[in-house]
Design a protein around this motif. Structure first.
Motif, PDB file in Angstrom:
ATOM      1  N   ALA A   1       0.905  -1.035  -0.127  1.00 12.46           N
ATOM      2  CA  ALA A   1      -0.242   0.135  -0.049  1.00 12.46           C
ATOM      3  C   ALA A   1       0.852   1.146  -0.018  1.00 12.46           C
ATOM      4  CB  ALA A   1      -0.862   0.024   1.185  1.00 12.46           C
ATOM      5  N   SER A   2       1.932   1.182   0.566  1.00 10.56           N
ATOM      6  CA  SER A   2       2.824   2.323   0.579  1.00 10.56           C
ATOM      7  C   SER A   2       3.922   2.434  -0.303  1.00 10.56           C
ATOM      8  CB  SER A   2       3.608   2.522   2.200  1.00 10.56           C
ATOM      9  OG  SER A   2       4.229   1.308   2.432  1.00 10.56           O
ATOM     10  N   ALA A   3       3.965   1.299  -1.203  1.00  9.31           N
ATOM     11  CA  ALA A   3       4.978   1.002  -2.307  1.00  9.31           C
ATOM     12  C   ALA A   3       6.204   1.050  -1.836  1.00  9.31           C
ATOM     13  CB  ALA A   3       4.560   2.388  -3.250  1.00  9.31           C
ATOM     14  N   VAL A   4       6.699   0.682  -0.561  1.00  8.98           N
ATOM     15  CA  VAL A   4       7.834   0.698   0.075  1.00  8.98           C
ATOM     16  C   VAL A   4       8.735  -0.442  -0.750  1.00  8.98           C
ATOM     17  CG1 VAL A   4       8.927  -0.256   2.193  1.00  8.98           C
ATOM     18  CG2 VAL A   4       7.010   1.213   2.299  1.00  8.98           C
ATOM     19  N   GLU A   5      10.126  -0.420  -1.072  1.00 10.99           N
ATOM     20  CA  GLU A   5      10.816  -1.299  -1.540  1.00 10.99           C
ATOM     21  C   GLU A   5      10.799  -2.453  -0.489  1.00 10.99           C
ATOM     22  OE1 GLU A   5      12.616  -1.234  -4.503  1.00 10.99           O
ATOM     23  OE2 GLU A   5      11.842   0.616  -5.179  1.00 10.99           O
ATOM     24  N   VAL A   6      10.379  -3.568  -0.962  1.00 10.57           N
ATOM     25  CA  VAL A   6      10.488  -4.683  -0.166  1.00 10.57           C
ATOM     26  C   VAL A   6      11.486  -6.160  -1.040  1.00 10.57           C
ATOM     27  CG1 VAL A   6       8.926  -6.718   0.696  1.00 10.57           C
ATOM     28  CG2 VAL A   6       8.346  -4.442   0.634  1.00 10.57           C
TER      29      VAL A   6
ATOM     30  N   LEU B   1       4.719 -15.992   1.487  1.00 12.86           N
ATOM     31  CA  LEU B   1       6.060 -15.395   0.770  1.00 12.86           C
ATOM     32  C   LEU B   1       6.220 -15.720  -0.647  1.00 12.86           C
ATOM     33  CD1 LEU B   1       8.644 -16.195   3.781  1.00 12.86           C
ATOM     34  CD2 LEU B   1       7.695 -13.826   3.039  1.00 12.86           C
ATOM     35  N   ILE B   2       5.494 -16.925  -1.122  1.00 10.35           N
ATOM     36  CA  ILE B   2       5.754 -17.301  -2.369  1.00 10.35           C
ATOM     37  C   ILE B   2       4.835 -16.265  -3.109  1.00 10.35           C
ATOM     38  CG2 ILE B   2       5.294 -18.955  -4.119  1.00 10.35           C
ATOM     39  CD1 ILE B   2       6.476 -21.035  -2.073  1.00 10.35           C
ATOM     40  N   SER B   3       3.628 -16.135  -2.782  1.00  8.01           N
ATOM     41  CA  SER B   3       2.629 -15.444  -3.446  1.00  8.01           C
ATOM     42  C   SER B   3       2.999 -13.807  -3.503  1.00  8.01           C
ATOM     43  CB  SER B   3       1.016 -15.394  -2.689  1.00  8.01           C
ATOM     44  OG  SER B   3       0.482 -16.436  -3.044  1.00  8.01           O
ATOM     45  N   ALA B   4       3.653 -13.498  -2.166  1.00  3.96           N
ATOM     46  CA  ALA B   4       4.189 -12.233  -2.274  1.00  3.96           C
ATOM     47  C   ALA B   4       5.357 -11.815  -3.279  1.00  3.96           C
ATOM     48  CB  ALA B   4       4.709 -11.694  -0.726  1.00  3.96           C
ATOM     49  N   LYS B   5       6.401 -12.784  -3.359  1.00  6.33           N
ATOM     50  CA  LYS B   5       7.219 -12.600  -4.401  1.00  6.33           C
ATOM     51  C   LYS B   5       6.617 -12.378  -5.753  1.00  6.33           C
ATOM     52  CE  LYS B   5      11.629 -14.514  -5.654  1.00  6.33           C
ATOM     53  NZ  LYS B   5      12.518 -15.616  -5.650  1.00  6.33           N
ATOM     54  N   LYS B   6       5.565 -13.423  -5.960  1.00  3.44           N
ATOM     55  CA  LYS B   6       5.086 -13.122  -7.356  1.00  3.44           C
ATOM     56  C   LYS B   6       4.085 -11.826  -7.634  1.00  3.44           C
ATOM     57  CE  LYS B   6       3.682 -18.108  -7.965  1.00  3.44           C
ATOM     58  NZ  LYS B   6       2.450 -18.873  -7.973  1.00  3.44           N
ATOM     59  N   ILE B   7       3.669 -11.220  -6.464  1.00  4.11           N
ATOM     60  CA  ILE B   7       3.060  -9.806  -6.563  1.00  4.11           C
ATOM     61  C   ILE B   7       3.977  -8.980  -6.598  1.00  4.11           C
ATOM     62  CG2 ILE B   7       1.997  -8.202  -5.147  1.00  4.11           C
ATOM     63  CD1 ILE B   7       0.503 -10.423  -3.728  1.00  4.11           C
ATOM     64  N   LEU B   8       4.978  -9.003  -6.177  1.00  6.01           N
ATOM     65  CA  LEU B   8       5.994  -7.913  -6.398  1.00  6.01           C
ATOM     66  C   LEU B   8       6.792  -8.129  -7.509  1.00  6.01           C
ATOM     67  CD1 LEU B   8       7.740  -7.798  -2.594  1.00  6.01           C
ATOM     68  CD2 LEU B   8       6.360  -6.218  -3.881  1.00  6.01           C
ATOM     69  N   GLU B   9       6.784  -9.399  -7.940  1.00  4.80           N
ATOM     70  CA  GLU B   9       7.538  -9.433  -9.556  1.00  4.80           C
ATOM     71  C   GLU B   9       6.470  -8.793 -10.475  1.00  4.80           C
ATOM     72  OE1 GLU B   9       8.147 -13.557  -9.955  1.00  4.80           O
ATOM     73  OE2 GLU B   9       9.754 -13.622  -8.859  1.00  4.80           O
ATOM     74  N   TYR B  10       5.258  -8.871 -10.567  1.00 10.17           N
ATOM     75  CA  TYR B  10       4.034  -8.331 -11.368  1.00 10.17           C
ATOM     76  C   TYR B  10       4.190  -6.535 -10.926  1.00 10.17           C
ATOM     77  CZ  TYR B  10       2.264 -12.511 -13.037  1.00 10.17           C
ATOM     78  OH  TYR B  10       2.017 -13.714 -13.612  1.00 10.17           O
ATOM     79  N   VAL B  11       4.573  -6.218  -9.850  1.00  5.35           N
ATOM     80  CA  VAL B  11       4.300  -4.928  -9.398  1.00  5.35           C
ATOM     81  C   VAL B  11       5.511  -4.341 -10.143  1.00  5.35           C
ATOM     82  CG1 VAL B  11       4.766  -2.997  -7.744  1.00  5.35           C
ATOM     83  CG2 VAL B  11       2.891  -4.947  -7.612  1.00  5.35           C
ATOM     84  N   GLU B  12       6.671  -4.723 -10.059  1.00  4.57           N
ATOM     85  CA  GLU B  12       8.060  -4.296 -10.526  1.00  4.57           C
ATOM     86  C   GLU B  12       7.910  -4.388 -12.232  1.00  4.57           C
ATOM     87  OE1 GLU B  12      10.904  -6.761  -9.081  1.00  4.57           O
ATOM     88  OE2 GLU B  12      10.978  -5.740  -7.110  1.00  4.57           O
TER      89      GLU B  12
ATOM     90  N   ALA C   1      -1.339  -6.931  -7.776  1.00  5.05           N
ATOM     91  CA  ALA C   1      -0.078  -6.085  -8.351  1.00  5.05           C
ATOM     92  C   ALA C   1      -1.010  -5.194  -9.427  1.00  5.05           C
ATOM     93  CB  ALA C   1       0.682  -7.100  -9.368  1.00  5.05           C
ATOM     94  N   ASN C   2      -2.144  -5.503 -10.115  1.00  6.57           N
ATOM     95  CA  ASN C   2      -2.897  -4.615 -10.843  1.00  6.57           C
ATOM     96  C   ASN C   2      -3.263  -3.433 -10.068  1.00  6.57           C
ATOM     97  OD1 ASN C   2      -3.807  -3.685 -13.331  1.00  6.57           O
ATOM     98  ND2 ASN C   2      -5.737  -4.806 -13.087  1.00  6.57           N
ATOM     99  N   ALA C   3      -3.812  -3.688  -8.793  1.00  8.45           N
ATOM    100  CA  ALA C   3      -4.376  -2.751  -8.061  1.00  8.45           C
ATOM    101  C   ALA C   3      -3.261  -1.830  -7.516  1.00  8.45           C
ATOM    102  CB  ALA C   3      -5.141  -3.392  -6.953  1.00  8.45           C
ATOM    103  N   VAL C   4      -2.185  -2.314  -7.163  1.00  7.84           N
ATOM    104  CA  VAL C   4      -0.907  -1.354  -6.977  1.00  7.84           C
ATOM    105  C   VAL C   4      -0.287  -0.337  -7.988  1.00  7.84           C
ATOM    106  CG1 VAL C   4       1.405  -1.385  -6.092  1.00  7.84           C
ATOM    107  CG2 VAL C   4      -0.210  -2.847  -4.909  1.00  7.84           C
ATOM    108  N   ASN C   5      -0.303  -1.095  -9.173  1.00  6.47           N
ATOM    109  CA  ASN C   5       0.064  -0.291 -10.428  1.00  6.47           C
ATOM    110  C   ASN C   5      -1.024   0.671 -10.823  1.00  6.47           C
ATOM    111  OD1 ASN C   5       2.750  -1.320 -10.556  1.00  6.47           O
ATOM    112  ND2 ASN C   5       1.803  -3.395 -11.658  1.00  6.47           N
ATOM    113  N   LEU C   6      -2.294   0.138 -10.703  1.00  8.19           N
ATOM    114  CA  LEU C   6      -3.244   1.272 -10.965  1.00  8.19           C
ATOM    115  C   LEU C   6      -3.668   2.341 -10.091  1.00  8.19           C
ATOM    116  CD1 LEU C   6      -6.442  -1.162 -11.852  1.00  8.19           C
ATOM    117  CD2 LEU C   6      -5.584   0.878 -13.324  1.00  8.19           C
TER     118      LEU C   6
END
Length: 197
Positions: free
Chosen positions: A23-28, A44-55, A167-172
């Motif tokens: 939500a805060s777009a912090v580097e993780v 953690l595996i899902s989080a890693k996928k999310i961050l890959e799509y956000v990046e 990830a789409n919600a974060v990028n939007l």
């Protein structure tokens, strides 16, 4: 150590920390160790996928903030990429009976007529035919307009998993924040057949 403490944390705390960071777009940075198992490992595996799509979405850029931003949204398979190709001046033609039957889709489905077939330009984004999502990340599409940037988005209920939706919600959210100068238009594509069910 600190990494070990994080790995042994309870799932709800880990999920809350991840949600807060996104939500805060912090580097993780996420490291999945061999010792993780159960719900924490899955998170953690899902989080890693999310961050890959956000990046991947962030790597596409923010377009030109001084131009009007047009974001095309809708469920997977509703025709978002077909609309974007049409806006870009591509000629759309119906699939031949052989193409439709080979793909297992309705014979009224469309595709872009390529320059080799007499069309004005190549497709600007791939059109899916069926239930498999073709667009993985929010990305700007050059439609040849000096005033508008069109964004093709992954579909809601994406077939690649909930990680794409998050990830789409974060990028939007990032796009909304960055597009205030030129304005933002959101187009929601609805497949008429989905209204009948």
């Amino acid at each position: 150590d600190a990494a070990g403490d994080t790995q042994r944390s309870e799932s709800p705390d880990l999920a809350a920390a991840l949600a807060s960071a996104l939500a805060s777009a912090v580097e993780v940075e996420i490291r999945v160790g061999d010792t993780l198992s159960g719900p924490d490992a899955d998170i953690l595996i899902s989080a890693k996928k999310i961050l890959e799509y956000v990046e991947r979405g962030a790597a596409t850029g923010e377009g030109d903030a001084n131009k009007r931003q047009v974001v095309v949204l809708g469920v997977t398979g509703s025709g978002k990429s077909t609309l974007v190709n049409s806006l870009a001046g591509c000629t759309l033609v119906r699939l031949s009976a052989e193409e439709a039957d080979g793909l297992g889709v309705d014979r009224d489905s469309l595709r872009v007529q390529t320059p080799a077939e007499g069309g004005p330009r190549e497709p600007v984004t791939e059109i899916g035919h069926g239930t498999e999502s073709m667009t993985a990340v929010l990305r700007p599409i050059d439609i040849g307009s000096g005033e508008v940037v069109v964004w093709d988005a992954p579909g809601f209920g994406d077939t690649k998993g909930s990680e794409v939706n998050i990830a789409n919600a974060v990028n939007l959210s990032r796009l909304l924040s960055a597009s205030q100068a030129g304005g933002l238009v959101v187009v929601v594509v609805v497949d008429a057949s989905s209204l009948r069910s």
